[in-house]
Scaffold this motif. Structure first.
Motif, PDB file in Angstrom:
ATOM      1  N   LEU A 151       0.836  -1.187   0.000  1.00 15.48           N
ATOM      2  CA  LEU A 151       0.000   0.000   0.000  1.00 15.48           C
ATOM      3  C   LEU A 151       0.876   1.244   0.000  1.00 15.48           C
ATOM      4  O   LEU A 151       1.989   1.233   0.528  1.00 15.48           O
ATOM      5  CB  LEU A 151      -0.919   0.009   1.217  1.00 15.48           C
ATOM      6  CG  LEU A 151      -1.708  -1.280   1.469  1.00 15.48           C
ATOM      7  CD1 LEU A 151      -2.518  -1.154   2.751  1.00 15.48           C
ATOM      8  CD2 LEU A 151      -2.610  -1.597   0.291  1.00 15.48           C
ATOM      9  N   ALA A 152       0.374   2.332  -0.578  1.00 10.58           N
ATOM     10  CA  ALA A 152       1.118   3.596  -0.631  1.00 10.58           C
ATOM     11  C   ALA A 152       0.227   4.711  -0.105  1.00 10.58           C
ATOM     12  O   ALA A 152      -0.844   4.965  -0.659  1.00 10.58           O
ATOM     13  CB  ALA A 152       1.557   3.889  -2.063  1.00 10.58           C
ATOM     14  N   LEU A 153       0.667   5.373   0.970  1.00  8.75           N
ATOM     15  CA  LEU A 153      -0.126   6.442   1.586  1.00  8.75           C
ATOM     16  C   LEU A 153       0.776   7.597   2.001  1.00  8.75           C
ATOM     17  O   LEU A 153       1.934   7.395   2.359  1.00  8.75           O
ATOM     18  CB  LEU A 153      -0.857   5.947   2.836  1.00  8.75           C
ATOM     19  CG  LEU A 153      -1.902   4.858   2.722  1.00  8.75           C
ATOM     20  CD1 LEU A 153      -1.273   3.494   2.897  1.00  8.75           C
ATOM     21  CD2 LEU A 153      -2.978   5.057   3.792  1.00  8.75           C
ATOM     22  N   THR A 154       0.214   8.802   1.981  1.00  8.55           N
ATOM     23  CA  THR A 154       0.906   9.955   2.537  1.00  8.55           C
ATOM     24  C   THR A 154       0.296  10.351   3.878  1.00  8.55           C
ATOM     25  O   THR A 154       1.001  10.772   4.777  1.00  8.55           O
ATOM     26  CB  THR A 154       0.854  11.154   1.575  1.00  8.55           C
ATOM     27  OG1 THR A 154      -0.495  11.390   1.178  1.00  8.55           O
ATOM     28  CG2 THR A 154       1.704  10.891   0.336  1.00  8.55           C
ATOM     29  N   ASP A 155      -0.989  10.231   4.014  1.00  4.40           N
ATOM     30  CA  ASP A 155      -1.654  10.509   5.287  1.00  4.40           C
ATOM     31  C   ASP A 155      -2.731   9.457   5.492  1.00  4.40           C
ATOM     32  O   ASP A 155      -3.593   9.276   4.633  1.00  4.40           O
ATOM     33  CB  ASP A 155      -2.303  11.905   5.290  1.00  4.40           C
ATOM     34  CG  ASP A 155      -1.274  13.016   5.377  1.00  4.40           C
ATOM     35  OD1 ASP A 155      -0.786  13.268   6.491  1.00  4.40           O
ATOM     36  OD2 ASP A 155      -0.956  13.613   4.332  1.00  4.40           O
ATOM     37  N   GLY A 156      -2.682   8.792   6.614  1.00  2.00           N
ATOM     38  CA  GLY A 156      -3.715   7.796   6.884  1.00  2.00           C
ATOM     39  C   GLY A 156      -3.226   6.707   7.797  1.00  2.00           C
ATOM     40  O   GLY A 156      -2.120   6.755   8.345  1.00  2.00           O
ATOM     41  N   ALA A 157      -4.071   5.700   7.955  1.00  7.02           N
ATOM     42  CA  ALA A 157      -3.808   4.621   8.897  1.00  7.02           C
ATOM     43  C   ALA A 157      -4.037   3.277   8.221  1.00  7.02           C
ATOM     44  O   ALA A 157      -4.893   3.145   7.339  1.00  7.02           O
ATOM     45  CB  ALA A 157      -4.722   4.752  10.114  1.00  7.02           C
ATOM     46  N   VAL A 158      -3.276   2.285   8.664  1.00  8.40           N
ATOM     47  CA  VAL A 158      -3.426   0.909   8.181  1.00  8.40           C
ATOM     48  C   VAL A 158      -3.450  -0.011   9.402  1.00  8.40           C
ATOM     49  O   VAL A 158      -2.535   0.027  10.230  1.00  8.40           O
ATOM     50  CB  VAL A 158      -2.262   0.492   7.261  1.00  8.40           C
ATOM     51  CG1 VAL A 158      -2.431  -0.960   6.823  1.00  8.40           C
ATOM     52  CG2 VAL A 158      -2.174   1.406   6.047  1.00  8.40           C
ATOM     53  N   ALA A 159      -4.489  -0.815   9.512  1.00  8.75           N
ATOM     54  CA  ALA A 159      -4.599  -1.772  10.624  1.00  8.75           C
ATOM     55  C   ALA A 159      -4.860  -3.160  10.063  1.00  8.75           C
ATOM     56  O   ALA A 159      -5.702  -3.322   9.171  1.00  8.75           O
ATOM     57  CB  ALA A 159      -5.721  -1.370  11.570  1.00  8.75           C
TER      58      ALA A 159
END
Length: 241
Positions: A151-159
């Protein structure tokens, strides 16, 4: 909290400021562990659970966590249940919440680019060390050396919640037995506490959690899941690299 927390700061700040930010974050997480650990008889949550501490005498943080757990119990039709094991255990909310708060405090203290990982529950802000998005690998639920998604994110959450490391540890509150049907659930969204709770909820539901997760997309929460028999599902907006 029974897990390892890693902190990565990509801010271009003096070393002394970066060290101070790390120390501030560690201090907060140790405070959370002392207050919410279910393994320490003198923790606040244990004293409340055992009747040694009245609700009105609890800290604002504990009262907030209890309120949020009650809200989630209602919102998930009882599948997210801090009492699923028989005794109060809000750990399924506390870990994500504590990292979410840590990220907020870092941002308020001047860190705009950071990555916090608490045993696979991740909160990131801004861009990564290379200037691009932070990249998060979701572990293959059977082969530890492989990834199911990146996954590729700049702002956020992964659970991520799964049974591949701790076994069937999530209880289906309807039956009181360990939940089956889903091997791994990953939820991506704006708030780690919510994403963590949603991943646990879906795992508790079993395969019915797939359609339940689809209904969370409108609220900004994308997901990926693998069933016990190896089928993989993703929502359309999952930020796959």
């Amino acid at each position: 909290m029974g897990t390892v927390v890693s902190i990565e700061l990509a801010d271009e700040l003096p070393e002394s400021e970066l060290s101070g930010l790390v120390e501030m974050t560690c201090s907060w997480l140790h405070e959370v562990d002392a207050r919410f650990s279910t393994y320490k008889p003198d923790s606040e949550v244990c004293r409340f659970r055992d009747g040694a501490l009245a609700l009105e005498d609890c800290s604002a943080d504990l009262r907030l966590v209890l309120d949020r757990c009650a809200d989630l119990w209602r919102d998930t039709d009882g599948y997210f249940d801090a009492y699923a094991g028989g005794k109060l255990d809000p750990s399924g909310y506390v870990k994500g919440w504590s990292i979410e708060v840590a990220s907020q405090r870092l941002a308020e203290a001047g860190s705009r680019r950071h990555y916090l990982n608490a045993g696979g529950d991740i909160r990131m802000r801004g861009t990564g060390p290379t200037g691009g998005p932070w990249r998060v690998g979701v572990r293959h639920p059977w082969e530890a050396g492989k990834l199911s998604w990146v996954l590729a994110l700049t702002d956020g959450a992964v659970a991520t919640s799964g049974t591949y490391e701790r076994g069937a540890h999530v209880v289906d509150p309807r039956t009181g037995k360990p939940a089956t049907g889903l091997r791994s659930v990953t939820v991506v969204g704006p708030d780690l506490a919510v994403a963590d709770a949603y991943a646990t909820t879906a795992l508790a539901m079993g395969e019915a959690g797939l359609s339940w997760l689809a209904g969370r997309v409108a609220g900004g929460y994308e997901s990926a899941a693998v069933t016990d028999d190896g089928r993989a599902f993703t929502s359309a907006g999952l930020p796959v690299a």
